[in-house]
Design an enzyme around this catalytic site. Structure first.
Site, PDB file in Angstrom:
ATOM      1  N   ASP A 172       6.527   4.694  -1.247  1.00 50.47           N
ATOM      2  CA  ASP A 172       7.838   5.036  -0.966  1.00 50.47           C
ATOM      3  C   ASP A 172       8.924   4.388  -2.027  1.00 50.47           C
ATOM      4  OD1 ASP A 172       8.332   2.762   0.399  1.00 50.47           O
ATOM      5  OD2 ASP A 172       7.330   3.618   2.201  1.00 50.47           O
ATOM      6  N   ASP A 212       6.698  -5.466  17.339  1.00 43.80           N
ATOM      7  CA  ASP A 212       7.703  -4.658  16.457  1.00 43.80           C
ATOM      8  C   ASP A 212       8.286  -5.561  15.387  1.00 43.80           C
ATOM      9  OD1 ASP A 212       9.139  -2.246  15.451  1.00 43.80           O
ATOM     10  OD2 ASP A 212      10.909  -3.675  16.169  1.00 43.80           O
ATOM     11  N   HIS A 269      -0.765   1.673  -4.822  1.00 44.16           N
ATOM     12  CA  HIS A 269      -1.144   3.186  -4.683  1.00 44.16           C
ATOM     13  C   HIS A 269       0.048   3.872  -5.527  1.00 44.16           C
ATOM     14  CE1 HIS A 269      -3.453   2.614  -0.957  1.00 44.16           C
ATOM     15  NE2 HIS A 269      -4.151   2.366  -2.000  1.00 44.16           N
ATOM     16  N   CYS A 322       3.519  15.825 -22.080  1.00 46.41           N
ATOM     17  CA  CYS A 322       4.226  14.957 -22.635  1.00 46.41           C
ATOM     18  C   CYS A 322       4.670  13.411 -22.509  1.00 46.41           C
ATOM     19  CB  CYS A 322       5.504  15.606 -23.422  1.00 46.41           C
ATOM     20  SG  CYS A 322       6.919  15.732 -22.227  1.00 46.41           S
ATOM     21  N   GLN A 343       0.912  -1.373   0.110  1.00 45.25           N
ATOM     22  CA  GLN A 343      -0.030  -0.162  -0.096  1.00 45.25           C
ATOM     23  C   GLN A 343       0.877   1.142  -0.103  1.00 45.25           C
ATOM     24  OE1 GLN A 343      -1.994  -1.704   3.703  1.00 45.25           O
ATOM     25  NE2 GLN A 343      -3.983  -0.543   2.838  1.00 45.25           N
TER      26      GLN A 343
END
Length: 244
Positions: A108, A232, A123, A134, A105
């Site tokens: 970056d 984590d 995305h 152009c 998703q």
């Protein structure tokens, strides 16, 4: 290594058609704020008095191309952010032919930077820019290093190759993502709440053996998962000792 991480390792080691689905949490580990978190994009631009959805819309690009590209340079381009160990681990499993690839998703481009090849960016990506007139193409490095705001060929605005509000998702990308999910024996979700569409709709197509979710907060799919780790993800992957 605790029991759940040992189970996670066993599943990964015995799977040969893994598909990864990643959300903002994997990018946060590289220092890129979650869009909706405190200090993230929505928080920053809202404090400046703007509506984030409008600044990331096709309408804004059309009405004020200069303002749009200036916004991108100020808030979206991170020249100093690098893939973390989780991106690298995912790329290594693809290289080892254990993985079908990754669906993300995120915009970056860090999965590609880490070496992943089979990446479906739902995305779009900030790694690529193009002219609205152009369609001349530029890389993120071109844009950052040369502070490009307009096309060098025709002088019109350039934009990132991301899906803006008011635009539809690339149907080929959706098709590829669905194929990955349907073909997978193991689906690993990393850092996604699984509440933003099309994420939930895509995940519901998984029919394989193991659904693994690693996310700090609960998701609507936790009850369906074979294994859930509210931990984590960097710590979890480090415990696997995958790159040493």
């Amino acid at each position: 290594m605790n029991r759940n991480i040992e189970l996670f390792k066993d599943i990964i080691d015995t799977s040969d058609k893994i598909t990864f689905f990643t959300g903002a949490g994997i990018s946060v580990a590289s220092g890129i704020p979650d869009f909706r978190s405190i200090g993230g994009l929505y928080d920053k631009v809202s404090k400046d008095g703007y509506l984030p959805e409008y600044l990331l819309s096709a309408d804004y690009l059309q009405s004020d191309p200069t303002g749009f590209i200036n916004f991108c340079h100020k808030y979206l381009l991170f020249a100093n952010k690098q893939p973390n160990i989780v991106h690298q681990w995912i790329a290594q499993l693809e290289k080892n032919q254990q993985s079908l690839g990754v669906i993300t998703q995120n915009i970056d481009g860090l999965h590609t930077d880490a070496g992943s090849v089979n990446v479906d960016e739902l995305h779009g990506t900030l790694n690529h820019f193009y002219c609205v007139q152009c369609h001349n193409h530029y890389s993120k490095c071109d844009v950052i290093d040369n502070d490009l705001r307009t096309c060098e060929s025709c002088g019109n605005a350039i934009r990132p190759d991301i899906v803006l509000y008011g635009e539809i998702l690339n149907q080929s990308t959706i098709f590829n993502a669905l194929h990955k999910i349907k073909e997978a024996d193991t689906l690993v979700v990393l850092g996604s709440s699984l509440v933003v569409q099309p994420a939930a709709g895509l995940i519901s197509n998984f029919k394989g053996q193991n659904l693994i979710i690693i996310n700090r907060d609960a998701t609507p799919y936790d009850s369906r998962a074979s294994l859930v780790l509210h931990e984590d993800m960097v710590s979890v992957i480090n415990e696997l000792n995958p790159l040493k």
